[in-house]
Structure formats: structure tokens, C-alpha cells
Scaffold this motif. Structure first.
Motif, mmCIF file in Angstrom:
data_model
loop_
_atom_site.group_PDB
_atom_site.id
_atom_site.type_symbol
_atom_site.label_atom_id
_atom_site.label_comp_id
_atom_site.label_asym_id
_atom_site.label_seq_id
_atom_site.Cartn_x
_atom_site.Cartn_y
_atom_site.Cartn_z
ATOM 1 N N ALA A 1 -23.309 17.726 -71.133
ATOM 2 C CA ALA A 1 -23.297 18.971 -71.975
ATOM 3 C C ALA A 1 -24.486 18.206 -73.436
ATOM 4 O O ALA A 1 -24.029 17.172 -73.707
ATOM 5 C CB ALA A 1 -22.927 19.514 -72.760
ATOM 6 N N LEU A 2 -25.890 18.771 -73.449
ATOM 7 C CA LEU A 2 -25.854 17.972 -74.940
ATOM 8 C C LEU A 2 -26.557 18.570 -76.119
ATOM 9 O O LEU A 2 -26.260 20.028 -75.809
ATOM 10 C CB LEU A 2 -27.653 17.384 -74.631
ATOM 11 C CG LEU A 2 -28.137 16.350 -73.068
ATOM 12 C CD1 LEU A 2 -29.156 16.082 -73.001
ATOM 13 C CD2 LEU A 2 -27.606 14.858 -73.323
ATOM 14 N N ALA A 3 -26.247 18.031 -77.848
ATOM 15 C CA ALA A 3 -26.418 19.058 -78.966
ATOM 16 C C ALA A 3 -27.278 18.095 -79.264
ATOM 17 O O ALA A 3 -27.356 16.976 -79.508
ATOM 18 C CB ALA A 3 -25.000 18.913 -79.353
ATOM 19 N N LEU A 4 -28.298 19.360 -80.089
ATOM 20 C CA LEU A 4 -29.738 18.429 -80.570
ATOM 21 C C LEU A 4 -28.768 18.795 -82.105
ATOM 22 O O LEU A 4 -28.939 20.043 -82.087
ATOM 23 C CB LEU A 4 -30.746 19.440 -80.361
ATOM 24 C CG LEU A 4 -31.407 19.421 -79.155
ATOM 25 C CD1 LEU A 4 -32.346 19.942 -78.899
ATOM 26 C CD2 LEU A 4 -31.389 17.300 -78.143
ATOM 27 N N GLY A 5 -28.954 17.932 -83.140
ATOM 28 C CA GLY A 5 -28.412 18.383 -84.302
ATOM 29 C C GLY A 5 -26.996 18.356 -84.623
ATOM 30 O O GLY A 5 -26.664 17.954 -83.122
ATOM 31 N N GLY A 6 -26.280 19.007 -85.385
ATOM 32 C CA GLY A 6 -25.236 18.878 -85.964
ATOM 33 C C GLY A 6 -24.451 19.994 -85.053
ATOM 34 O O GLY A 6 -23.035 19.548 -85.600
ATOM 35 N N THR A 7 -24.528 20.967 -84.204
ATOM 36 C CA THR A 7 -24.389 22.678 -84.154
ATOM 37 C C THR A 7 -23.972 22.863 -83.228
ATOM 38 O O THR A 7 -24.586 21.992 -82.611
ATOM 39 C CB THR A 7 -25.407 23.685 -84.671
ATOM 40 O OG1 THR A 7 -26.343 23.367 -83.849
ATOM 41 C CG2 THR A 7 -25.239 23.226 -86.535
ATOM 42 N N ALA A 8 -23.071 23.127 -82.531
ATOM 43 C CA ALA A 8 -22.094 23.383 -80.934
ATOM 44 C C ALA A 8 -23.137 24.588 -80.328
ATOM 45 O O ALA A 8 -22.958 24.545 -79.563
ATOM 46 C CB ALA A 8 -21.085 23.304 -80.956
ATOM 47 N N SER A 9 -23.862 25.313 -81.488
ATOM 48 C CA SER A 9 -24.047 26.674 -80.846
ATOM 49 C C SER A 9 -25.808 25.970 -80.215
ATOM 50 O O SER A 9 -26.513 26.722 -79.213
ATOM 51 C CB SER A 9 -25.382 27.138 -81.542
ATOM 52 O OG SER A 9 -26.107 26.224 -83.204
ATOM 53 N N LYS A 10 -26.392 24.564 -79.960
ATOM 54 C CA LYS A 10 -27.305 24.236 -79.261
ATOM 55 C C LYS A 10 -26.493 22.788 -77.737
ATOM 56 O O LYS A 10 -27.440 22.573 -77.799
ATOM 57 C CB LYS A 10 -28.178 23.012 -80.554
ATOM 58 C CG LYS A 10 -28.582 24.155 -81.426
ATOM 59 C CD LYS A 10 -29.898 25.446 -80.749
ATOM 60 C CE LYS A 10 -30.364 25.590 -82.287
ATOM 61 N NZ LYS A 10 -30.972 26.902 -81.653
ATOM 62 N N LEU A 11 -25.882 24.173 -77.897
ATOM 63 C CA LEU A 11 -24.769 23.036 -76.312
ATOM 64 C C LEU A 11 -25.791 22.950 -75.116
ATOM 65 O O LEU A 11 -25.706 24.718 -74.862
ATOM 66 C CB LEU A 11 -23.780 23.183 -76.633
ATOM 67 C CG LEU A 11 -22.272 21.428 -76.964
ATOM 68 C CD1 LEU A 11 -21.056 22.694 -76.590
ATOM 69 C CD2 LEU A 11 -22.967 20.708 -76.850
ATOM 70 N N THR A 12 -26.954 22.213 -74.565
ATOM 71 C CA THR A 12 -27.286 22.796 -73.540
ATOM 72 C C THR A 12 -26.776 21.999 -72.035
ATOM 73 O O THR A 12 -26.438 20.969 -72.035
ATOM 74 C CB THR A 12 -29.121 22.648 -73.656
ATOM 75 O OG1 THR A 12 -29.580 22.820 -74.491
ATOM 76 C CG2 THR A 12 -29.590 22.564 -72.083
ATOM 77 N N PHE A 13 -26.447 23.128 -71.359
ATOM 78 C CA PHE A 13 -25.369 22.310 -70.049
ATOM 79 C C PHE A 13 -26.323 21.985 -68.996
ATOM 80 O O PHE A 13 -27.316 22.700 -68.381
ATOM 81 C CB PHE A 13 -24.576 23.658 -69.922
ATOM 82 C CG PHE A 13 -23.290 23.328 -71.142
ATOM 83 C CD1 PHE A 13 -23.062 24.030 -71.961
ATOM 84 C CD2 PHE A 13 -21.985 22.786 -70.273
ATOM 85 C CE1 PHE A 13 -22.776 24.008 -72.599
ATOM 86 C CE2 PHE A 13 -20.893 23.118 -70.897
ATOM 87 C CZ PHE A 13 -21.253 23.352 -72.484
ATOM 88 N N GLY A 14 -26.037 21.121 -68.210
ATOM 89 C CA GLY A 14 -26.254 20.277 -66.870
ATOM 90 C C GLY A 14 -25.913 21.045 -65.917
ATOM 91 O O GLY A 14 -24.730 22.538 -66.170
ATOM 92 N N THR A 15 -25.810 21.374 -64.569
ATOM 93 C CA THR A 15 -25.248 22.469 -63.768
ATOM 94 C C THR A 15 -24.284 21.931 -63.187
ATOM 95 O O THR A 15 -23.466 22.300 -62.484
ATOM 96 C CB THR A 15 -26.289 22.830 -62.578
ATOM 97 O OG1 THR A 15 -27.158 21.416 -61.794
ATOM 98 C CG2 THR A 15 -27.544 23.252 -63.160
ATOM 99 N N GLY A 16 -24.114 20.726 -62.874
ATOM 100 C CA GLY A 16 -22.496 20.056 -63.109
ATOM 101 C C GLY A 16 -22.832 19.478 -61.475
ATOM 102 O O GLY A 16 -23.878 19.824 -60.508
ATOM 103 N N THR A 17 -21.846 18.488 -60.982
ATOM 104 C CA THR A 17 -22.004 18.221 -60.394
ATOM 105 C C THR A 17 -20.748 17.746 -59.526
ATOM 106 O O THR A 17 -19.581 17.582 -60.383
ATOM 107 C CB THR A 17 -21.616 16.291 -59.953
ATOM 108 O OG1 THR A 17 -22.907 16.530 -60.506
ATOM 109 C CG2 THR A 17 -21.320 16.127 -58.484
ATOM 110 N N ARG A 18 -19.746 18.653 -58.453
ATOM 111 C CA ARG A 18 -18.691 18.511 -57.911
ATOM 112 C C ARG A 18 -18.417 17.326 -57.236
ATOM 113 O O ARG A 18 -18.797 16.979 -56.213
ATOM 114 C CB ARG A 18 -18.670 19.999 -56.759
ATOM 115 C CG ARG A 18 -17.504 20.300 -56.544
ATOM 116 C CD ARG A 18 -17.702 21.934 -55.775
ATOM 117 N NE ARG A 18 -18.286 21.256 -54.402
ATOM 118 C CZ ARG A 18 -17.752 20.798 -52.893
ATOM 119 N NH1 ARG A 18 -16.734 20.606 -53.184
ATOM 120 N NH2 ARG A 18 -18.754 20.661 -52.173
#
Lengths: 114, 113
Positions: free
Chosen positions: B91-108
Motif C-alpha cells: 500500500a502506498l501513501a501520498l503525503g502524511g495521511t493514512a486516508s490516501k492509502l492505495t492498495f495493490g491487488t496482492g500476491t498469494r
């Protein structure tokens, strides 16, 4: 210290009905986030709330979806007039403050629309 | 457009080996990057956070690297165990707030005996 509690775990609705998803954050946490996860897709941010305030709703669909986090009680994600495309897992997360980077997630509510 | 890519194919490794998962991103300048573990029917669980000015972070058998030039993070689990089998999300965050966490689809990850 109980974790983030979401209920119900599973919710079945017919098209056109309303769905209400509840989230109680961890004790001491006043910031709540809602995410939606579709099969084979990543978690998508929906909305970020503090007590009685919506801070960021940039991920919320413009219609039928609303969220609140009242002074007392859990946060509610409300979906009106559900459609089949609303079927997904909805996750709530909490943090003690908005600058905290780590999120604590609940186990989610699986919404199925028939 | 902004994109986070994780290998969608499951990673199968033998117990005791090191598992390496990859997270690539484009058109982001994240302040930090996180890794989460997600088990079936459960919510993600936070594992590690690494900031843009850090090259490597360790926690017990876990190690994360962050190369902002390559726009890539590697997540390693050493001495893997069957209990490590799960889906791992970056997951990536832009700036300092967790509200902007963008997740990848994941690897099993599947660890076998």
C-alpha cells in the motif's frame, strides 16, 4: 483490547433494499476509514471520518452511499437502493489519529445483493 | 495514470526458503509504503512501513526494501513456514495521511512442507 468490530459479517439484500454496515473502532481510536474490496481487485478507499465529521469522501460513489460517525455509537456505512454491483467485502479500519500511518482493520462485512 | 502492480500469480515455495514478493508502482511519489497480510475472510493486518528516505527495514523474519528510483519495493520472508501462507498487500501513501492509502491487488503466498 478488542480490535475493530464490524457487523454483520454477512449481509444479504435484494435489489432496491438498503444496507447498513456498522463499525466500532478500536478503543481510543477516533479516526475511521471505509474500504471496499471486489474479487480480484485491491482495496479501494471510500471515506475517512472523524467523530461527527467527514474528512475525505473522495472514494464514495456520488449517489446512494453515505457514511457517518456519530459522537456516540459506531460508524455506519449506508447503501440505499442496492444493486448487484454493490456486492463486495466492505472493510473498516481505524487509527488513533489522522497522522498515524498504520491502519487496524476489522474482519469486514460481505454484502451480497440478490 | 497511477498504478500499483503486484504479481497476481501465486508464489509457491518450500518451507525454510526465502519468499520474495514484489511491488512496483508508476506515477506515484509516495511518502511511505506499507505491507499488509490478509488471510481469507479476514481484514488486512499491518506488517511493516518503510519511508521514502529509508532503504531497508527489518522485523524478525521480515525484510522490506524500498527503491524510489526503480519505484519498487521487495518484501522478503526468510525461513518461511506454512503459517506464512496468505495474501500480501502493498500500500502506498501520498503525503502524511493514512486516508490516501492505495492498495495493490496482492500476491498469494503458499508455503509447502
Amino acid at each position: 483490547n478488542a480490535g475493530v468490530m464490524q457487523n454483520p459479517r454477512h449481509l444479504v439484500r435484494r435489489r432496491g433494499q438498503e444496507a447498513r454496515l456498522r463499525c466500532s473502532p478500536m478503543k481510543g481510536h477516533s479516526h475511521v476509514y471505509w474500504y471496499r474490496q471486489l474479487p480480484e481487485e485491491g482495496l479501494k478507499f471510500m471515506v475517512y471520518l472523524q467523530k461527527e465529521n467527514i474528512i475525505d469522501e473522495s472514494g464514495m460513489p456520488k449517489e446512494r452511499f453515505s457514511a457517518e460517525f456519530p459522537k456516540e455509537g459506531p460508524s455506519i456505512l449506508r447503501i440505499q437502493q442496492v444493486v448487484r454491483g454493490d456486492s463486495a467485502a466492505y472493510f473498516c479500519a481505524s487509527s488513533p489519529n489522522g497522522a498515524n500511518e498504520k491502519l487496524f482493520f476489522g474482519s469486514g462485512t460481505q454484502l451480497s445483493v440478490l | 495514470s497511477q498504478k500499483i502492480e503486484q504479481n497476481s500469480e501465486a508464489l509457491n515455495i518450500q518451507e525454510g526458503k526465502t519468499a520474495t514478493l514484489t511491488c512496483n508502482y508508476t506515477n506515484y511519489s509516495p511518502a511511505y509504503l506499507q505491507w499488509y497480510r490478509q488471510d481469507p475472510g479476514r481484514g488486512p493486518v499491518f506488517l511493516l512501513l518503510i519511508r521514502e528516505n529509508e532503504k531497508e527495514k527489518r522485523k524478525e523474519r521480515l525484510k522490506v526494501t524500498f527503491d524510489t528510483t526503480l519505484k519498487q519495493s521487495l518484501f522478503h520472508i526468510t525461513a518461511s513456514q506454512p503459517a506464512d501462507s496468505a495474501t500480501y498487500l502493498c500500500a502506498l501513501a501520498l503525503g502524511g495521511t493514512a486516508s490516501k492509502l492505495t492498495f495493490g491487488t496482492g500476491t498469494r503466498l503458499q508455503v509447502t512442507l
